[in-house]
Scaffold this motif. Structure first.
Motif, PDB file in Angstrom:
ATOM      1  N   GLY A 175      35.733  38.814  38.585  1.00 16.91           N
ATOM      2  CA  GLY A 175      35.735  39.472  39.882  1.00 16.91           C
ATOM      3  C   GLY A 175      37.106  40.052  40.187  1.00 16.91           C
ATOM      4  O   GLY A 175      37.615  40.888  39.465  1.00 16.91           O
ATOM      5  N   ARG A 176      37.736  39.568  41.259  1.00 16.32           N
ATOM      6  CA  ARG A 176      39.053  40.095  41.623  1.00 16.32           C
ATOM      7  C   ARG A 176      40.185  39.420  40.856  1.00 16.32           C
ATOM      8  O   ARG A 176      41.359  39.732  41.062  1.00 16.32           O
ATOM      9  N   ARG A 206      44.848  45.061  44.082  1.00 14.74           N
ATOM     10  CA  ARG A 206      43.431  45.194  43.705  1.00 14.74           C
ATOM     11  C   ARG A 206      42.918  43.974  42.946  1.00 14.74           C
ATOM     12  O   ARG A 206      41.757  43.571  43.110  1.00 14.74           O
ATOM     13  N   PHE A 207      43.774  43.405  42.095  1.00 14.67           N
ATOM     14  CA  PHE A 207      43.400  42.238  41.289  1.00 14.67           C
ATOM     15  C   PHE A 207      44.536  41.222  41.308  1.00 14.67           C
ATOM     16  O   PHE A 207      45.706  41.581  41.459  1.00 14.67           O
ATOM     17  N   ASP A 245      26.411  45.244  37.628  1.00 15.27           N
ATOM     18  CA  ASP A 245      26.327  44.986  39.053  1.00 15.27           C
ATOM     19  C   ASP A 245      27.511  44.100  39.430  1.00 15.27           C
ATOM     20  O   ASP A 245      28.213  43.580  38.584  1.00 15.27           O
ATOM     21  N   GLY A 246      27.721  43.922  40.730  1.00 15.10           N
ATOM     22  CA  GLY A 246      28.782  43.032  41.153  1.00 15.10           C
ATOM     23  C   GLY A 246      30.068  43.786  41.438  1.00 15.10           C
ATOM     24  O   GLY A 246      30.232  44.949  41.070  1.00 15.10           O
ATOM     25  N   GLY A 247      30.975  43.098  42.090  1.00 15.37           N
ATOM     26  CA  GLY A 247      32.229  43.720  42.486  1.00 15.37           C
ATOM     27  C   GLY A 247      33.381  42.752  42.444  1.00 15.37           C
ATOM     28  O   GLY A 247      33.366  41.780  41.686  1.00 15.37           O
ATOM     29  N   ALA A 248      34.376  43.017  43.289  1.00 11.31           N
ATOM     30  CA  ALA A 248      35.628  42.235  43.274  1.00 11.31           C
ATOM     31  C   ALA A 248      35.449  40.953  44.077  1.00 11.31           C
ATOM     32  O   ALA A 248      36.140  40.706  45.065  1.00 11.31           O
ATOM     33  N   GLU A 249      34.522  40.135  43.622  1.00  9.34           N
ATOM     34  CA  GLU A 249      34.260  38.865  44.307  1.00  9.34           C
ATOM     35  C   GLU A 249      35.396  37.871  44.012  1.00  9.34           C
ATOM     36  O   GLU A 249      36.085  37.959  43.008  1.00  9.34           O
TER      37      GLU A 249
END
Length: 386
Positions: free
Chosen positions: A223-224, A249-250, A378-382
């Protein structure tokens, strides 16, 4: 679809599968030997089984052109290409759109810069030199000279993602003279094993000192958060760059000498809260937040899991290479069909296993995770760590 890949497990929509067309040899020069020098520490008492091939001295290879190149038998390449097609077909059957690199032309046999030349290899282990960080393509600075221009063969795919809105960045390219390489981890290694001393580097008018060199396969994406394995000064410089570039961002977390380079030879994240690890000892080197995740350790590899090779065949990976699985969803994993024990173990933990043939992974240095680059999930910066 637009480029989007933040983790190792969310439902996979698009991926690149590597190519082995016109793979003819390995070039046993300094960068190759350093890369395949295993320096794993405190992992398993039988780690003598994991050592890479004996490092040959450069003075024994100082002859004419092509000296030091270890040929690869054509039947292995043919069977590898069959298995790559099988990987692509398996992904397509799971509704994944598969992209392929440009095949390397047979006439392309050498890569050359002002400082050195080396034989060239095709874009097979496509995860190694490209990090997908959300909506950004990051081409990483290669660690093996023969792979210096490898990502050029991925440019048609990258160009299309760029047209659709992706960011596209190339990290600083190293000169890769002998003086560029940090030899300390080889010279000071306490792991032992069948290795010979690496010779002192040869001077070059292009020397700039130790440079950043780093493979994207040294990163575990969560994620993140990105966990990066650092074993040399090259890796440390590259992670410095990543931290500055991705700031805001990360979050980048360093682990030290989890392996000599790639992290996916030691740990793979299968879904949030579950890791596939070579041994429980690996977890001690991971960020504290990951130490509470459920651990699955693979069964000990058996000789029956692998083809038998001739004495002159160059083995590049440990017997634990089949830990290098690919998740296509949080409950679905591609696993080598030669590993029924691993398949049963994953099934007992609730995973749907998709068996796929992959015969010569020990000769070509990669499993399913190495041979693929997931570009759309799918999915994002969780936040999976807090």
């Amino acid at each position: 679809m637009q480029l989007n890949s933040f983790d190792e497990w969310s439902p996979l929509r698009e991926a690149i599968v590597g190519s082995a067309e016109n793979y003819v040899s390995h070039d046993r020069e300094l960068s190759f030997d350093l890369f395949f020098h295993d320096n794993i520490a405190k992992d398993n008492g039988s780690r003598s089984e994991w050592y890479y091939p004996r490092l040959s001295s450069r003075k024994d290879r100082a002859g004419g052109a092509g000296e030091g190149r270890t040929p690869i038998k054509q039947r292995y390449v043919d069977e590898l290409n069959e298995d790559l097609e099988g990987i692509a077909e398996a992904l397509a059957s799971l509704s994944v759109t598969v992209h392929r690199p440009v095949n390397m032309a047979a006439a392309t046999t050498e890569v050359r810069t002002p400082a050195w030349s080396a034989s060239v290899v095709p874009p097979l282990n496509v995860r190694d030199n490209t990090l997908i960080a959300g909506d950004e393509i990051i081409e990483t600075p290669p660690m093996i000279r023969s792979r210096y221009f490898e990502t050029h063969l991925l440019k048609p795919v990258f160009q299309e993602y760029f047209r659709r809105g992706a960011r596209w960045t190339t990290m600083p390219r190293p000169m890769m003279t002998d003086a560029s390489f940090d030899l300390s981890y080889v010279r000071t290694s306490t792991a032992g094993g069948p290795t010979e001393p690496i010779e002192d580097p040869r001077p070059s008018p292009y020397d700039v000192g130790t440079e950043m060199m780093f493979d994207a396969a040294q990163c575990l994406r969560l994620g993140r958060d990105i966990v990066a394995n650092v074993s040399t000064a090259h890796h440390s410089l590259a992670v410095d760059w990543l931290e500055r570039h991705l700031e805001g961002r990360f979050r980048v977390h360093r682990v030290h000498r989890l392996s000599d380079s790639h992290i996916d030879s030691m740990v793979v994240a299968l879904r949030p809260g579950t890791l596939l690890v070579r041994s429980a000892d690996v977890v001690e080197k991971l960020p504290e937040a990951l130490r509470s995740w459920d651990l699955i350790t693979p069964p000990e590899p058996e000789s029956d899991n692998f083809p038998r090779y001739d004495d002159d065949d160059l083995i590049l990976t440990s017997p634990f290479i089949d830990l290098n699985v690919l998740s296509t969803a949080p409950d679905t994993v591609l696993v080598n069909d030669a590993c029924p024990e691993l398949m049963r173990k994953l099934e007992r933990h609730g995973f749907t296993v998709v068996p796929v043939r992959h015969r010569h992974r020990r000769l070509f240095g990669g499993g399913f995770h190495c041979f693929t680059l997931d570009t759309v999930r799918d999915g994002g910066a969780e936040d999976y760590l807090d």
